[in-house]
Design a protein around this motif. Structure first.
Motif, PDB file in Angstrom:
ATOM      1  N   ALA A   1     114.119  26.189  19.500  1.00  0.00           N
ATOM      2  CA  ALA A   1     112.800  25.569  19.326  1.00  0.00           C
ATOM      3  C   ALA A   1     111.927  25.908  20.520  1.00  0.00           C
ATOM      4  N   ARG A   2     110.628  26.051  20.249  1.00  0.00           N
ATOM      5  CA  ARG A   2     109.651  26.224  21.332  1.00  0.00           C
ATOM      6  C   ARG A   2     108.356  25.536  20.925  1.00  0.00           C
ATOM      7  N   GLN A   3     107.657  25.011  21.913  1.00  0.00           N
ATOM      8  CA  GLN A   3     106.420  24.298  21.629  1.00  0.00           C
ATOM      9  C   GLN A   3     105.232  25.225  21.830  1.00  0.00           C
ATOM     10  N   ASN A   4     104.295  25.187  20.874  1.00  0.00           N
ATOM     11  CA  ASN A   4     103.094  26.010  20.926  1.00  0.00           C
ATOM     12  C   ASN A   4     101.900  25.123  20.645  1.00  0.00           C
ATOM     13  N   ASN A   5     101.254  24.625  21.707  1.00  0.00           N
ATOM     14  CA  ASN A   5     100.163  23.657  21.588  1.00  0.00           C
ATOM     15  C   ASN A   5     100.644  22.425  20.810  1.00  0.00           C
ATOM     16  N   GLN A   6     100.030  22.155  19.647  1.00  0.00           N
ATOM     17  CA  GLN A   6     100.428  20.981  18.874  1.00  0.00           C
ATOM     18  C   GLN A   6     101.567  21.295  17.898  1.00  0.00           C
ATOM     19  N   ASN A   7     102.015  22.526  17.893  1.00  0.00           N
ATOM     20  CA  ASN A   7     103.071  22.922  16.963  1.00  0.00           C
ATOM     21  C   ASN A   7     104.414  23.085  17.660  1.00  0.00           C
ATOM     22  N   TRP A   8     105.461  22.760  16.917  1.00  0.00           N
ATOM     23  CA  TRP A   8     106.815  23.161  17.285  1.00  0.00           C
ATOM     24  C   TRP A   8     107.214  24.293  16.355  1.00  0.00           C
ATOM     25  N   VAL A   9     107.753  25.346  16.928  1.00  0.00           N
ATOM     26  CA  VAL A   9     108.225  26.473  16.135  1.00  0.00           C
ATOM     27  C   VAL A   9     109.747  26.549  16.271  1.00  0.00           C
ATOM     28  N   PHE A  10     110.434  26.472  15.130  1.00  0.00           N
ATOM     29  CA  PHE A  10     111.895  26.489  15.107  1.00  0.00           C
ATOM     30  C   PHE A  10     112.395  27.787  14.485  1.00  0.00           C
ATOM     31  N   SER A  11     113.582  28.184  14.885  1.00  0.00           N
ATOM     32  CA  SER A  11     114.232  29.326  14.253  1.00  0.00           C
ATOM     33  C   SER A  11     115.706  29.014  14.041  1.00  0.00           C
TER      34      SER A  11
ATOM     35  N   PHE B   1     115.321  32.426   9.900  1.00  0.00           N
ATOM     36  CA  PHE B   1     114.238  31.639   9.312  1.00  0.00           C
ATOM     37  C   PHE B   1     113.432  31.011  10.440  1.00  0.00           C
ATOM     38  N   TYR B   2     112.114  31.134  10.348  1.00  0.00           N
ATOM     39  CA  TYR B   2     111.206  30.489  11.287  1.00  0.00           C
ATOM     40  C   TYR B   2     110.359  29.477  10.520  1.00  0.00           C
ATOM     41  N   PHE B   3     110.071  28.362  11.168  1.00  0.00           N
ATOM     42  CA  PHE B   3     109.103  27.449  10.564  1.00  0.00           C
ATOM     43  C   PHE B   3     108.403  26.653  11.660  1.00  0.00           C
TER      44      PHE B   3
END
Length: 269
Positions: A189-199, A261-263
């Motif tokens: 997981a990584r945080q991108n502004n207001q989003n969390w991006v998971f793989s 998979f990324y989301f």
């Protein structure tokens, strides 16, 4: 627009105003289209609610009866029926169980559509630990390795629905493994502004390029039931839940080389 002879001041003149209503017309057309889409959406949700009631009551009961009575008949006639007859009964039971699983998955999908999102802060790391306990028999049987990296302890979202997301993606990562390799799954997981991006990355059988968009469609299966079990609903449900969190899902994969998979999830939904 002034119509008339300007050289003759006594001649009556006509003043005409022309207004371009193209933008108004297009806006009205777009509004009507949105209203139609909204009506279809509402009708669809009402149908899903009706199905949810039907599936949880009227469809489940006869299926349970078929399974239980066939299994009872198998036990009582074990020494009376030949092998072919026993195989027929096994087929009845397995087909009924498959139908039951399909109904349960459809019921879960309909609930995703008809239940509002319940945003709250929860510990995602704890949720994943609970899922790994549930998957422990499969992990042990396949000697799989599951690695978590940079998983947030606190995240905003619908915990019950996001549990379904990770459950489906982890299940697929463990299911579609190569026979010549032990499953290796990495969750990051990584945080991108207001989003969390998971793989969620695996070293499984992979997905060919031409099927990568289709796998998110309802009932879309890339393999026969004899190869891998499933109903073809899981990824459609995952996509729906992520969209409810104002996120998106995508993947990178090559046949025979694994899948990632990324989301993304918008934590300010």
């Amino acid at each position: 627009i002034l119509i008339g002879d300007n050289s003759n001041p006594d001649q009556p003149k006509v003043i005409s105003f022309v207004k371009d209503i193209t933008n108004v017309y297009n806006a009205q057309k777009a509004l009507n289209q949105k209203n139609e889409e909204l009506k279809k959406y509402i009708d669809s949700n009402l149908q899903l609610e009706n199905f949810a009631y039907l599936a949880s009551h009227d469809l489940q009961t006869p299926l349970r009866s078929i399974i239980s009575f066939t299994q009872l008949l198998q036990r009582r006639t074990k020494d009376l029926l030949n092998q072919e007859a026993q195989e027929y009964m096994n087929y009845i039971v397995s087909s009924s169980i498959s139908m039951q699983n399909l109904i349960n998955d459809l019921l879960s999908y309909s609930r995703v559509n008809t239940t509002e999102i319940n945003l709250q802060a929860f510990n995602l790391n704890d949720l994943l630990d609970e899922l790994l306990i549930e998957f422990h028999p499969t992990i042990k049987e396949k000697e799989a390795s599951i690695v978590k990296r940079n998983i947030p302890t606190s995240i905003q979202g619908d915990a019950a629905k996001l549990r379904q997301v990770f459950q489906n993606l982890l299940s697929n990562a463990l299911k579609f493994n190569r026979l010549d390799q032990k499953p290796e799954v990495i969750i990051t997981a990584r945080q991108n502004n207001q989003n969390w991006v998971f793989s969620i990355q695996d070293n499984g059988i992979g997905i060919a390029q031409e099927f990568q968009e289709k796998i998110f469609l309802l009932f879309k299966r890339l393999h026969s039931a004899s190869e891998f079990d499933g109903t073809g609903i899981g990824l459609a449900m995952v996509k729906k839940i992520i969209e409810q969190h104002k996120g998106k899902i995508w993947l990178e994969s090559k046949a025979g080389e694994g899948t990632t998979f990324y989301f993304s999830l918008n934590t300010s939904v």
